[in-house]
Motif scaffolding. Structure first.
Motif, PDB file in Angstrom:
ATOM      1  N   LEU A 173      80.828 -32.720  89.998  1.00 25.94           N
ATOM      2  CA  LEU A 173      80.378 -33.788  89.577  1.00 25.94           C
ATOM      3  C   LEU A 173      81.121 -34.384  88.234  1.00 25.94           C
ATOM      4  CD1 LEU A 173      78.105 -36.289  89.499  1.00 25.94           C
ATOM      5  CD2 LEU A 173      76.755 -34.388  88.039  1.00 25.94           C
ATOM      6  N   ASN A 174      81.289 -33.625  87.517  1.00 31.60           N
ATOM      7  CA  ASN A 174      81.885 -33.754  86.128  1.00 31.60           C
ATOM      8  C   ASN A 174      83.444 -34.394  86.382  1.00 31.60           C
ATOM      9  OD1 ASN A 174      84.260 -32.100  84.005  1.00 31.60           O
ATOM     10  ND2 ASN A 174      82.367 -33.058  83.083  1.00 31.60           N
ATOM     11  N   LEU A 175      84.253 -33.766  87.458  1.00 36.91           N
ATOM     12  CA  LEU A 175      85.559 -34.069  87.693  1.00 36.91           C
ATOM     13  C   LEU A 175      85.385 -35.621  88.474  1.00 36.91           C
ATOM     14  CD1 LEU A 175      86.470 -31.260  87.012  1.00 36.91           C
ATOM     15  CD2 LEU A 175      87.992 -31.386  88.838  1.00 36.91           C
ATOM     16  N   ALA A 176      84.664 -35.571  89.385  1.00 29.35           N
ATOM     17  CA  ALA A 176      84.603 -36.801  90.092  1.00 29.35           C
ATOM     18  C   ALA A 176      83.998 -38.070  89.197  1.00 29.35           C
ATOM     19  CB  ALA A 176      83.368 -36.794  91.138  1.00 29.35           C
ATOM     20  N   SER A 177      83.213 -37.748  88.188  1.00 28.50           N
ATOM     21  CA  SER A 177      82.823 -38.852  87.453  1.00 28.50           C
ATOM     22  C   SER A 177      84.181 -39.258  86.446  1.00 28.50           C
ATOM     23  CB  SER A 177      81.894 -38.485  86.456  1.00 28.50           C
ATOM     24  OG  SER A 177      80.486 -37.903  87.265  1.00 28.50           O
TER      25      SER A 177
END
Length: 268
Positions: A173-177
């Protein structure tokens, strides 16, 4: 009292007096105290970098340089502290080492060079983050390779399995955001825009939510005092900033989605 990875109850005593163990205990307590102080401070003061950058905080450095300098101790010092441990070649500590580096190699040596724009950040922010990362690296590295004892069976323990899933989910989630935010600044684009898609459908700062979830997963997987302290500090540091980002979006964009929450979908 401190977590014991073998204990089926939540807490078990780690001796508080004498030698390295006593010193270690106080470093972990210091990190928890810093979490409380940081949360209170950030409820009144928005850290002056990124969209909240402003003068009055002393000399500045290029944001890309600042990120490398302040995050690199979480890689370099963590590895050095880890190698001091008597369990450094055991399988489970090596798995934890891999998970830690999965996050921090990306954060220290990949993320800064993917950043777009020529922003700057105060050197005071860089210095404070550097000191915290050194403390946090010591606490977590020393636990997994020295003070914690993890038999190979830990890899099938429900706490490890649940923590691993939570950690990896938060990491993704962190990377995708972050990727969605970078795409808002394409060639020739300037200024900030409203992000859409992914976690941004629900909250204004899914990148922060991902990181909070990630380190909560680490705390569960390691079942450790250091992991708990880090999860608390991460929440104390990022939750107020997520709220500040949410206010900024609403004040800046008249058409900002009214149903979007700040940090926790459908809640706040």
């Amino acid at each position: 009292m401190f977590f014991d990875p073998h204990a089926r109850g939540v807490f078990a005593v780690l001796p508080a007096d004498g030698g390295d163990t006593g010193v270690y205990r106080w470093f972990v307590i210091l990190e928890i105290v810093l979490a409380v102080v940081t949360f209170v401070a950030l409820c009144f003061i928005v850290a002056p970098y990124g969209r909240h950058g402003r003068g009055g905080w002393g000399p500045t450095v290029p944001a890309r340089v600042g990120w490398v300098v302040m995050e690199s101790p979480a890689v370099l010092l963590f590895a050095a502290f880890y190698l001091l441990g008597t369990h450094r070649f055991a399988v489970v500590p090596l798995v934890f080492l891999g998970l830690w580096l999965l996050h921090y190699v990306q954060r220290a040596f990949v993320y800064p060079f993917l950043m777009r724009g020529g922003g700057r950040m105060p050197s005071t922010v860089v210095g404070m983050a550097l000191l915290f990362n050194a403390l946090n690296a010591w606490n977590n590295a020393r636990w997994i390779s020295e003070f914690g004892t993890y038999p190979i069976e830990w890899l099938t323990d429900p706490r490890f399995l649940i923590g691993l899933v939570v950690f990896l989910g938060g990491f993704v989630l962190n990377l995708a955001s972050d990727r969605i935010l970078r795409r808002l600044r394409g060639a020739g684009s300037t200024g900030y825009q409203i992000p859409h898609g992914g976690g941004f459908r629900y909250v204004s700062s899914p990148n922060y939510l991902g990181e909070i979830v990630e380190w909560a997963g680490w705390a569960i997987a390691t079942w450790s005092p250091a992991g708990l302290a880090f999860a608390l500090y991460t929440t104390a540091n990022l939750a107020p900033r997520a709220m500040a980002n949410h206010r900024w979006y609403r004040e800046t964009f008249d058409d900002y989605p009214v149903s979007r929450k700040a940090l926790i979908p459908f809640v706040v």
